[in-house]
Design an enzyme around this catalytic site. Sequence first.
Site, short mmCIF file in Angstrom:
data_model
loop_
_atom_site.label_atom_id
_atom_site.label_comp_id
_atom_site.label_asym_id
_atom_site.label_seq_id
_atom_site.Cartn_x
_atom_site.Cartn_y
_atom_site.Cartn_z
N ASP A 483 45.55 -8.11 -31.25
CA ASP A 483 45.39 -6.97 -30.14
C ASP A 483 46.86 -7.19 -29.20
O ASP A 483 47.07 -6.35 -28.28
CB ASP A 483 44.41 -7.47 -29.00
CG ASP A 483 43.03 -6.69 -29.56
OD1 ASP A 483 43.52 -5.64 -30.40
OD2 ASP A 483 42.03 -6.99 -29.29
C1 BGC Z 1 43.44 -11.43 -26.04
C2 BGC Z 1 43.02 -10.92 -27.26
C3 BGC Z 1 41.87 -9.94 -27.16
C4 BGC Z 1 42.29 -8.70 -26.13
C5 BGC Z 1 41.28 -7.78 -26.04
C6 BGC Z 1 43.57 -10.17 -24.99
O1 BGC Z 1 44.10 -10.72 -23.75
O2 BGC Z 1 44.38 -12.21 -26.05
O3 BGC Z 1 42.66 -12.04 -27.87
O4 BGC Z 1 41.49 -9.40 -28.39
O5 BGC Z 1 42.58 -9.31 -24.84
O6 BGC Z 1 40.43 -7.91 -25.22
C1 NOJ Z 2 39.88 -11.08 -30.09
C2 NOJ Z 2 39.37 -9.64 -30.22
O1 NOJ Z 2 38.11 -9.78 -29.97
C3 NOJ Z 2 39.72 -9.23 -31.72
O2 NOJ Z 2 39.25 -7.94 -31.74
C4 NOJ Z 2 41.08 -9.52 -32.00
O3 NOJ Z 2 41.25 -9.05 -33.25
C5 NOJ Z 2 41.67 -10.84 -32.00
N1 NOJ Z 2 41.35 -11.17 -30.48
C6 NOJ Z 2 42.98 -11.08 -31.94
O4 NOJ Z 2 44.11 -10.49 -31.06
#
Ligand code: BGC
Ligand code: NOJ
Length: 807
Positions: A483
């Site tokens: 993400d």
């Molecule tokens: C986090 C991710 C997460 C994303 C969506 C980001 O701040 O680092 O791990 O998937 O937010 O909520």
């Molecule tokens: C947490 C999120 O819930 C997931 O959807 C995502 O793939 C990982 N972070 C990596 O960014």
Amino acid sequence: MKFGHFDDKEYEYVITNYNTPLPWINYLGQDGFFSLMSNTCGGYMFYKDAKLRRITRFRYNNVPRDYGGRYYYINDNNTIWNPGFLPFKTKLDSYKCRHGLGYTIFESEKNKLKADLLCFVPLNDLCEINQLTLTNNDNKTKNVTLHGVIEWCLWNAVDDQTNFQRNWNIGEVEIDDQTIYHKTEYRERRNHYAFYHTNVKHDGFDSDLDTFIGLYNSWCDPSAVLNKTSYNSAASGWAPIASHMFNIELKPGESKTIIFQTGYVENDDDKKFTSLDVINKEKAYELQNKYNNKEKVEKAFNELKNKWVTLLSTLNVKSDNEKFDRMINIWNQYQCMVTFNMSRSASYYESGTGRGMGFRDSCQDLLGFLHLIPEKSRERIKDIASIQFEDGSTYHQYQPLTKRGNADIGGGFNDDPLWLIAAVSQYIKETGDYTILNDPTPFNNKEGSERPLIDHLRASLNFIITHKGPHGLPLIGRADWNDCLNLNCFSKTPGESFQTTSNFESGKAESVFIAGMFVLYGKEFATILKNIGNVDESNKVLKEVKDIEDATIKYGWDGEWFVRAYDAYCNKVGSHECEDGQIFVEPQGFCTMARIGEDLGYGKKALDSVEKILTNDYGVEILHPCYKEYHLELGEVSSYPRGYKENGSVFCHNNPWIVIANTVIGNNERAFDVYKRNCPAYLEDVSEIHKTEPYIYSQTIAGRDAKNYGEAKNSWLTGTASWTMFAASQAILGIKPDYEGLMIDPHLPKEIKNAKVTRIFRGVKYNITIENNNTSNYQMVVDGKTINGKVIPYDKTKKDVDVRISL
Ligand code: BGC
Ligand code: NOJ
């Protein structure tokens, strides 16, 4: 250093030192009523949706930490203490917190007074039971004052923490004998209330926080408790709570039990009141009567325990490696169930007010536990697919209460559609039931738009095929699984969301990771199509797979590992040509699982690079070297300090991909080595470094570049649970549901010499004995007959199947 121990016989982790480095929590509840429960009795309750239907209050990032729970204050001759240590913080003579499957038990003692507190949510009812037994182990009579207390949340957890000009006016309660009812907003548009009830008559009550606590006091020194009294306060606005007080006399050796119950009730609109301002309590009384004595509570508790024993018997392993067995048999499966229920919404790190159910998250959550509840999984698949659009793109999340796509976040995460294929194919392999493909499923929840589920899978594939970039690789959109790799975001504004902003729609940024996914799940879809007789379509899909595979071989290979992506300027991300972020873990795992460039030795090389460059004491780091500066063209990944989160931590979710990938290339020793590095049971001895629960996976473990190397964060709600379960059971142990039957293809390390597995698969029980002689001679004998190949053809006329494997 350890803070407790595993009790595998009881399926419990027993915390014996309450000074755990972080709150170590558990989840109660299975269907609608859920609770978070920490080892100090902290946490909160909600109905279905932790944002919209919060029952009790909790303040995240509070000081002191972890205040807000269901608290039992015991005043024994002016020594005041709590069975869970907090809030009073009196040193206990003995303390045990037993976190079990769907329940938590506290066993504490102070000055020869013993408290046993059993907390659980019964299987089919919307309430939390707290059964407290006090026992006098002294040789003189004790006169004890007991206060039980909870604090109500004004339902919408976001409003509750923000809209104080309204909040301080609306709180309403009703006090009726042994019960305090919380009915804020029930007069107007809500049709639900909550209650806090006890099965014996109290000697006093409070329902107003300020009165109970006392002006400028806190949970650590509530006035009512200090003064061994209750003020019988009736809340009107401000902060409504519920507290019951008891004066208890205990002769030497005597025990007394009180049952506290927090319940949730919904009434039809025309049945809300019995008279002006008097709420209809019929359903509440029913619920209260169901649990009004010890026998009834015991019965419900046993039903809960048995449910878990039955569920977990679907897959059970007994090998010569205790920790491996414990994780597979108990904790890993349990965590999968919790991620299924919560997705990424409510934990001690997810506030329950932000994210609902994620499309990609929930699809992946199904992979590890589908074998436990296939029917519920089918329903879930439908809910998820219903937020997909006709062009195959999807909303990224939905709220569990409404099941509607979350418009605030929107869509544009181009990996999302493919995860649906992962979930559906796993469902078919587990159940053998292809009829799911015919389930009428709407697009974007629009009435009339229902089409067979298989059309959603077609749409998923088609979306990728029609969204490719300059190298013929899939476009990344806002981001893919990572993400934080936001290649079109170009955000310069502080606080702007990396997740929802695209300031530069390049139409160029591509993802090698999605390419790997497409090849893996595209082949899977082609197999499904072939199995249902659509051979032409299957071949067409394989042609598309080949195109992306070729593009990956041509443009997605860096020499020693797979490239991660191409940015909006068509520059490589995750290549030796880059200054930082030269190698990313994700494509190494996925492209190897998809066998891209297998005959060119790509997978082997990529995994060697992973070992050489990315592996630390706690697993495989997500990238290396960490980004030192913020990169406009890369987004959030470069926003994190070095070694944290997506910028170079061990992001545990992707480690099982490396485990599986290693089994694909036949490197069993390395697969198990990676598995062990961040498996909680193996880290129990370093809990003071690891910090989070030793029975549960966390999202990240700080990497080598971080100041607190080895410190885990964000436990519980992570795709790590499901993927590790998948890796451990299907790749290492090799018990793989497949279309034609159960495949047994173990990839055990030398250190596991034998394993006995029971697996219930499509109603048949397989008793599997694996003998690992560490040779390449695979032999399978099924009910006394040698079988060619690795799949036991499914035979529904059998009840038990005896399988002997030697390796
Ligand atoms: C986090 C991710 C997460 C994303 C969506 C980001 O701040 O680092 O791990 O998937 O937010 O909520
Ligand atoms: C947490 C999120 O819930 C997931 O959807 C995502 O793939 C990982 N972070 C990596 O960014």
